[in-house]
Scaffold this motif. Structure first.
Motif, short mmCIF file in Angstrom:
data_model
loop_
_atom_site.label_atom_id
_atom_site.label_comp_id
_atom_site.label_asym_id
_atom_site.label_seq_id
_atom_site.Cartn_x
_atom_site.Cartn_y
_atom_site.Cartn_z
N TYR A 293 0.83 -1.21 0.00
CA TYR A 293 0.00 0.00 0.00
C TYR A 293 0.86 1.26 0.00
N ARG A 294 0.27 2.33 -0.52
CA ARG A 294 0.76 3.68 -0.24
C ARG A 294 0.01 4.13 1.00
N ALA A 295 0.74 4.54 2.02
CA ALA A 295 0.11 4.78 3.31
C ALA A 295 0.82 5.88 4.09
N VAL A 296 0.07 6.46 5.02
CA VAL A 296 0.57 7.50 5.91
C VAL A 296 0.48 6.98 7.34
N PRO A 297 1.50 7.22 8.18
CA PRO A 297 1.38 6.82 9.59
C PRO A 297 0.13 7.44 10.19
N LEU A 298 -0.74 6.63 10.76
CA LEU A 298 -2.03 7.14 11.23
C LEU A 298 -1.86 8.21 12.30
N THR A 299 -0.91 8.04 13.19
CA THR A 299 -0.75 9.02 14.27
C THR A 299 -0.37 10.41 13.75
N ALA A 300 0.18 10.47 12.54
CA ALA A 300 0.51 11.78 11.95
C ALA A 300 -0.74 12.58 11.65
N LEU A 301 -1.89 11.89 11.49
CA LEU A 301 -3.16 12.57 11.22
C LEU A 301 -3.97 12.80 12.50
N LEU A 302 -3.43 12.33 13.62
CA LEU A 302 -4.15 12.40 14.90
C LEU A 302 -3.34 13.17 15.93
N GLU A 303 -2.73 14.24 15.52
CA GLU A 303 -1.87 15.01 16.42
C GLU A 303 -2.65 15.50 17.64
N GLY A 304 -2.04 15.32 18.80
CA GLY A 304 -2.66 15.80 20.03
C GLY A 304 -3.40 14.76 20.82
N ILE A 305 -3.61 13.56 20.26
CA ILE A 305 -4.33 12.55 21.03
C ILE A 305 -3.43 12.00 22.14
N GLY A 306 -4.06 11.62 23.25
CA GLY A 306 -3.32 11.05 24.37
C GLY A 306 -3.73 9.63 24.62
N THR A 307 -3.00 8.95 25.48
CA THR A 307 -3.25 7.54 25.73
C THR A 307 -4.61 7.29 26.38
N GLY B 206 5.72 -1.94 19.20
CA GLY B 206 6.22 -2.09 17.83
C GLY B 206 5.15 -2.21 16.77
N SER B 207 3.88 -2.33 17.17
CA SER B 207 2.79 -2.33 16.18
C SER B 207 2.56 -0.90 15.72
N GLU B 208 2.34 -0.73 14.42
CA GLU B 208 2.09 0.62 13.90
C GLU B 208 0.88 0.62 12.98
N ALA B 209 -0.02 1.58 13.22
CA ALA B 209 -1.22 1.72 12.40
C ALA B 209 -0.92 2.69 11.25
N TRP B 210 -1.43 2.36 10.08
CA TRP B 210 -1.25 3.17 8.88
C TRP B 210 -2.59 3.42 8.22
N TRP C 218 -2.08 -2.51 9.71
CA TRP C 218 -1.07 -2.54 10.76
C TRP C 218 0.17 -3.29 10.30
N THR C 219 1.32 -2.78 10.70
CA THR C 219 2.56 -3.54 10.58
C THR C 219 2.89 -4.07 11.97
N ARG C 220 3.34 -5.30 12.03
CA ARG C 220 3.63 -6.02 13.28
C ARG C 220 2.43 -5.99 14.24
N PRO C 221 1.24 -6.35 13.80
CA PRO C 221 0.07 -6.27 14.67
C PRO C 221 0.14 -7.20 15.88
N GLN C 222 0.86 -8.31 15.75
CA GLN C 222 0.92 -9.28 16.85
C GLN C 222 1.60 -8.69 18.09
N ALA C 223 2.50 -7.74 17.87
CA ALA C 223 3.27 -7.20 19.00
C ALA C 223 2.37 -6.54 20.04
N ALA C 224 1.30 -5.88 19.60
CA ALA C 224 0.37 -5.22 20.52
C ALA C 224 -0.98 -5.92 20.57
N GLN C 225 -1.04 -7.13 20.04
CA GLN C 225 -2.26 -7.94 20.06
C GLN C 225 -3.43 -7.21 19.41
#
Length: 272
Positions: free
Chosen positions: A64-78, A104-108, A135-142
């Motif tokens: 895929y052509r993809a953007v890191p999801l958190t880059a579009l969600l600036e300011g969100i907290g845990t 290590g899991s990353e949403a795109w 997701w890349t490495r989805p198993q890491a964060a279940q």
């Protein structure tokens, strides 16, 4: 008449060579709606080509052509909570803590290029575009399969599920480690993206699971288990949208727990 034909032919040629129009994704983090168009996202400096070995929707490796999801969600907290709404009525509830995980899991946000469309999904399941959370490495964060929403139309920051939909809560006097409470957690992660319960929830893909009747009230336990594992084993219906949950996706223990929750909620029907 000849002039009209020439004009018609000209318009057809223009439409054929005109660039395909992109789609829109709306994101509301509590400060107003931001609209992102396909072409804008594909032109971002942080867009990447990523490989997803075990894609949930396509059941094979995808690129895929993809953007890191958190880059579009600036300011969100845990402590924040996000809802991802798809065009087919699917509504995934994902805590921001999962998106911000350090395992290590990353949403795109995968972006479908209208000039290079993705292949169709399996029979009667439509198309995954225009936007899809992968997701890349989805198993890491279940990360579970319900946290891969496709046909994505909007993302909203909202209060958590329990605060918004109190009628889906089990009896608060039950201990936190009870099967029912565990089943409630499983239900939120695996069922609530498609179904409502007691008339509450934002999903519009499947029926309510408690009104007017809870499935534990009209299906034997063995048949209900079989249906959850493979819906076609109970009713052969080519147009059915529900996909089964195998033991890798939903363990036997989690299946037992969600059935305990459903049986419990059969005695806690909302009054309308």
């Amino acid at each position: 008449m000849k002039l009209l034909c020439l004009l018609t032919l000209g318009l057809m040629l223009l439409s054929a060579i005109a660039p395909a129009r992109g789609a829109e994704l709306k994101i509301d983090l509590g400060h107003g709606v931001t609209t992102y168009r396909t072409e804008t996202l594909l032109a971002r400096h942080d867009v990447r080509t990523i490989d997803v070995p075990g894609d949930v929707a396509f059941h094979r490796a995808m690129r895929y052509r993809a953007v890191p999801l958190t880059a579009l969600l600036e300011g969100i907290g845990t402590g924040d909570h996000l809802q991802f709404v798809a065009g087919d009525g699917f509504a995934a509830e994902i805590p921001a803590a999962l998106l911000l995980n350090r395992q290590g899991s990353e949403a795109w946000l995968a972006i479908e290029d209208p000039t290079q469309p993705w292949p169709a999904l399996g029979k009667d399941h439509g198309h995954a575009g225009p936007f899809y959370i992968v997701w890349t490495r989805p198993q890491a964060a279940q990360v579970n399969p319900e946290q891969w929403p496709y046909q994505l139309a909007s993302i909203r920051k909202l209060d958590g599920v329990a605060a918004r939909f109190p009628a889906i809560l089990p009896d608060p006097s039950l201990p936190a480690d009870s099967a029912v409470q565990r089943g409630f957690v499983v239900f939120r992660h695996t069922c609530f993206a498609c179904h409502t319960l007691n008339g509450q929830g934002d999903a519009r893909l499947g029926p309510d699971l408690n009104l007017p009747h809870n499935p534990t009230e009209y299906l034997r336990a063995d048949l209900l288990r079989a249906f959850i594992r493979n819906p076609q084993s109970l009713r052969q219906w080519p147009q059915a949208k529900m996909q089964g949950f195998d033991a890798k996706t939903l363990s036997d223990a989690d299946l037992d727990a969600v059935l305990a929750y459903l049986r419990h909620m059969a005695g806690r029907k909302a009054v309308h």
